[in-house]
Design a protein around this motif. Structure first.
Motif, PDB file in Angstrom:
ATOM      1  N   HIS A  74      32.244  24.392  28.091  1.00 42.53           N
ATOM      2  CA  HIS A  74      33.585  24.075  27.607  1.00 42.53           C
ATOM      3  C   HIS A  74      33.531  23.058  26.465  1.00 42.53           C
ATOM      4  O   HIS A  74      32.615  22.236  26.381  1.00 42.53           O
ATOM      5  CB  HIS A  74      34.456  23.522  28.740  1.00 42.53           C
ATOM      6  N   ASP A  75      34.525  23.149  25.613  1.00 40.93           N
ATOM      7  CA  ASP A  75      34.678  22.226  24.495  1.00 40.93           C
ATOM      8  C   ASP A  75      35.128  20.866  25.021  1.00 40.93           C
ATOM      9  O   ASP A  75      36.112  20.776  25.768  1.00 40.93           O
ATOM     10  CB  ASP A  75      35.712  22.795  23.516  1.00 40.93           C
ATOM     11  N   ILE A  76      34.427  19.814  24.645  1.00 44.73           N
ATOM     12  CA  ILE A  76      34.720  18.484  25.183  1.00 44.73           C
ATOM     13  C   ILE A  76      36.101  18.005  24.754  1.00 44.73           C
ATOM     14  O   ILE A  76      36.835  17.397  25.536  1.00 44.73           O
ATOM     15  CB  ILE A  76      33.637  17.478  24.733  1.00 44.73           C
ATOM     16  N   LEU A  77      36.492  18.295  23.519  1.00 45.11           N
ATOM     17  CA  LEU A  77      37.751  17.772  22.994  1.00 45.11           C
ATOM     18  C   LEU A  77      38.968  18.415  23.654  1.00 45.11           C
ATOM     19  O   LEU A  77      39.873  17.726  24.123  1.00 45.11           O
ATOM     20  CB  LEU A  77      37.810  17.971  21.481  1.00 45.11           C
ATOM     21  N   THR A  78      38.999  19.741  23.701  1.00 48.42           N
ATOM     22  CA  THR A  78      40.191  20.450  24.174  1.00 48.42           C
ATOM     23  C   THR A  78      40.105  20.894  25.628  1.00 48.42           C
ATOM     24  O   THR A  78      41.133  21.230  26.227  1.00 48.42           O
ATOM     25  CB  THR A  78      40.438  21.701  23.314  1.00 48.42           C
ATOM     26  N   GLY A  79      38.898  20.922  26.189  1.00 45.77           N
ATOM     27  CA  GLY A  79      38.732  21.442  27.539  1.00 45.77           C
ATOM     28  C   GLY A  79      38.716  22.954  27.612  1.00 45.77           C
ATOM     29  O   GLY A  79      38.567  23.531  28.697  1.00 45.77           O
ATOM     30  N   LEU A  80      38.847  23.635  26.465  1.00 43.29           N
ATOM     31  CA  LEU A  80      38.816  25.096  26.441  1.00 43.29           C
ATOM     32  C   LEU A  80      37.373  25.596  26.529  1.00 43.29           C
ATOM     33  O   LEU A  80      36.428  24.860  26.227  1.00 43.29           O
ATOM     34  CB  LEU A  80      39.439  25.613  25.143  1.00 43.29           C
ATOM     35  N   PRO A  81      37.179  26.851  26.932  1.00 41.89           N
ATOM     36  CA  PRO A  81      35.838  27.434  26.855  1.00 41.89           C
ATOM     37  C   PRO A  81      35.273  27.313  25.445  1.00 41.89           C
ATOM     38  O   PRO A  81      36.019  27.384  24.460  1.00 41.89           O
ATOM     39  CB  PRO A  81      36.078  28.901  27.237  1.00 41.89           C
ATOM     40  N   ASN A  82      33.948  27.123  25.356  1.00 40.45           N
ATOM     41  CA  ASN A  82      33.311  27.037  24.045  1.00 40.45           C
ATOM     42  C   ASN A  82      32.793  28.410  23.613  1.00 40.45           C
ATOM     43  O   ASN A  82      33.023  29.421  24.283  1.00 40.45           O
ATOM     44  CB  ASN A  82      32.197  25.989  24.055  1.00 40.45           C
ATOM     45  N   ARG A  83      32.100  28.442  22.480  1.00 36.60           N
ATOM     46  CA  ARG A  83      31.640  29.718  21.927  1.00 36.60           C
ATOM     47  C   ARG A  83      30.699  30.441  22.889  1.00 36.60           C
ATOM     48  O   ARG A  83      30.782  31.666  23.060  1.00 36.60           O
ATOM     49  CB  ARG A  83      30.946  29.484  20.580  1.00 36.60           C
ATOM     50  N   HIS A  84      29.796  29.705  23.529  1.00 35.74           N
ATOM     51  CA  HIS A  84      28.851  30.331  24.459  1.00 35.74           C
ATOM     52  C   HIS A  84      29.591  30.992  25.619  1.00 35.74           C
ATOM     53  O   HIS A  84      29.308  32.143  25.983  1.00 35.74           O
ATOM     54  CB  HIS A  84      27.871  29.280  24.976  1.00 35.74           C
ATOM     55  N   HIS A  85      30.540  30.275  26.189  1.00 33.10           N
ATOM     56  CA  HIS A  85      31.322  30.829  27.297  1.00 33.10           C
ATOM     57  C   HIS A  85      32.141  32.026  26.829  1.00 33.10           C
ATOM     58  O   HIS A  85      32.280  33.024  27.547  1.00 33.10           O
ATOM     59  CB  HIS A  85      32.235  29.738  27.863  1.00 33.10           C
ATOM     60  N   LEU A  86      32.684  31.928  25.620  1.00 32.82           N
ATOM     61  CA  LEU A  86      33.450  33.043  25.060  1.00 32.82           C
ATOM     62  C   LEU A  86      32.608  34.310  24.995  1.00 32.82           C
ATOM     63  O   LEU A  86      33.065  35.391  25.400  1.00 32.82           O
ATOM     64  CB  LEU A  86      33.951  32.678  23.664  1.00 32.82           C
ATOM     65  N   TYR A  87      31.385  34.202  24.477  1.00 30.52           N
ATOM     66  CA  TYR A  87      30.523  35.377  24.363  1.00 30.52           C
ATOM     67  C   TYR A  87      30.289  36.009  25.731  1.00 30.52           C
ATOM     68  O   TYR A  87      30.334  37.237  25.886  1.00 30.52           O
ATOM     69  CB  TYR A  87      29.186  34.991  23.733  1.00 30.52           C
ATOM     70  N   THR A  88      30.034  35.166  26.728  1.00 32.30           N
ATOM     71  CA  THR A  88      29.786  35.685  28.074  1.00 32.30           C
ATOM     72  C   THR A  88      31.000  36.432  28.606  1.00 32.30           C
ATOM     73  O   THR A  88      30.895  37.561  29.106  1.00 32.30           O
ATOM     74  CB  THR A  88      29.421  34.535  29.026  1.00 32.30           C
ATOM     75  N   GLU A  89      32.175  35.811  28.498  1.00 25.38           N
ATOM     76  CA  GLU A  89      33.389  36.427  29.020  1.00 25.38           C
ATOM     77  C   GLU A  89      33.775  37.667  28.218  1.00 25.38           C
ATOM     78  O   GLU A  89      34.278  38.652  28.783  1.00 25.38           O
ATOM     79  CB  GLU A  89      34.535  35.415  29.010  1.00 25.38           C
ATOM     80  N   LEU A  90      33.542  37.635  26.910  1.00 29.45           N
ATOM     81  CA  LEU A  90      33.872  38.795  26.081  1.00 29.45           C
ATOM     82  C   LEU A  90      32.975  39.978  26.433  1.00 29.45           C
ATOM     83  O   LEU A  90      33.425  41.132  26.462  1.00 29.45           O
ATOM     84  CB  LEU A  90      33.742  38.437  24.603  1.00 29.45           C
ATOM     85  N   GLN A  91      31.715  39.715  26.720  1.00 26.61           N
ATOM     86  CA  GLN A  91      30.817  40.796  27.136  1.00 26.61           C
ATOM     87  C   GLN A  91      31.279  41.419  28.447  1.00 26.61           C
ATOM     88  O   GLN A  91      31.238  42.646  28.611  1.00 26.61           O
ATOM     89  CB  GLN A  91      29.387  40.253  27.259  1.00 26.61           C
ATOM     90  N   TYR A  92      31.732  40.585  29.390  1.00 21.70           N
ATOM     91  CA  TYR A  92      32.281  41.118  30.641  1.00 21.70           C
ATOM     92  C   TYR A  92      33.520  41.968  30.361  1.00 21.70           C
ATOM     93  O   TYR A  92      33.704  43.045  30.943  1.00 21.70           O
ATOM     94  CB  TYR A  92      32.651  39.979  31.593  1.00 21.70           C
ATOM     95  N   ALA A  93      34.389  41.471  29.482  1.00 22.02           N
ATOM     96  CA  ALA A  93      35.627  42.193  29.172  1.00 22.02           C
ATOM     97  C   ALA A  93      35.325  43.532  28.500  1.00 22.02           C
ATOM     98  O   ALA A  93      35.995  44.539  28.769  1.00 22.02           O
ATOM     99  CB  ALA A  93      36.516  41.333  28.273  1.00 22.02           C
ATOM    100  N   ILE A  94      34.318  43.561  27.628  1.00 22.32           N
ATOM    101  CA  ILE A  94      33.927  44.808  26.966  1.00 22.32           C
ATOM    102  C   ILE A  94      33.409  45.813  27.990  1.00 22.32           C
ATOM    103  O   ILE A  94      33.774  46.998  27.966  1.00 22.32           O
ATOM    104  CB  ILE A  94      32.859  44.523  25.888  1.00 22.32           C
TER     105      ILE A  94
END
Length: 233
Positions: A74-94
């Motif tokens: 997760h991104d420290i500033l916003t608490g949102l998922p970071n790029r690495h987490h995004l790639y993982t979740e996007l691969q699952y979604a695909i």
């Protein structure tokens, strides 16, 4: 803990079946109601027909591990998922979209005029605006959607089940409307806005990298069109 009971019984059965030693963790419910993490070292002594287990409480250790795991994804500033987490979740979604045919859209958002925020109030003010933007994006998405911060003022939203441009555009327009409420800066209000590019699976790509690249290009095209309209007045 009820969620750990089956796994604990499985580990105990493996020890009883003859494995010399097992190390595992589970949770117990303390009598005051909170959960306690336990580290076990269990051994089966066949000559005596007994199972010996030594337990150590590792609640604080597990809490620190979870915090490190969260920081890594997760991104420290916003608490949102970071790029690495995004790639993982996007691969699952695909993979899910490919299996079910439910559709999938990716939105790439880049804030417009964000440099003005840093120029007016410094990086501390910019950080505050980014946190507010992250919260507004989260609030504007549907259950099951994901939004991540992937760069300085860039965000990506993953929309499972979104199969047509009209539905994606409705969500994109709603996000822009949510962003448009003014943020209060030391020297006056600032209205966040964003250029948004959209990509669809499988039309625009069948893997995470291709979809993100297509959405990124579409975002820059949208930003250029807006700038041209402003220049023309």
């Amino acid at each position: 803990h009820p969620d750990d009971r089956a796994a604990t019984m499985h580990q105990a059965a493996r020890v009883t079946a003859g494995e010399l030693q097992r190390h595992f963790r589970n949770r117990y419910i303390h009598r005051d109601g909170h959960s306690v993490d336990i580290q076990w070292s269990a051994r089966w002594l066949p000559e005596y027909g007994v199972r010996i287990g030594v337990a150590h409480e590792v609640t604080e250790l597990r809490r620190n591990e979870r915090e490190l795991e969260h920081r890594a994804s997760h991104d420290i500033l916003t608490g949102l998922p970071n790029r690495h987490h995004l790639y993982t979740e996007l691969q699952y979604a695909i993979a899910h979209a490919a299996e079910t045919g439910d559709g999938l859209a990716v939105l790439y958002l880049d804030l417009d005029g964000f440099k003005e925020v840093n120029d007016r109030g410094g990086h501390g003010t910019g950080d505050r605006v980014l946190r507010e933007v992250g919260q507004r994006l989260q609030q504007g998405l549907r259950q099951g959607d994901l939004v991540a911060r992937v760069g300085g003022d860039e965000f990506v939203a993953v929309l499972p089940g979104c199969r047509d441009s009209r539905a994606a555009r409705i969500i994109a327009d709603d996000l822009r409307a949510r962003l448009g409420s003014p943020c209060t800066l030391p020297d006056g209000p600032f209205r966040p806005d964003a250029s948004i590019g959209i990509a669809f699976f499988p039309r625009d790509g069948t893997d995470a990298e291709t979809l993100l690249a297509h959405a990124d290009r579409a975002m820059y095209m949208a930003k250029r069109r807006r700038q041209e309209r402003l220049e023309k007045g």
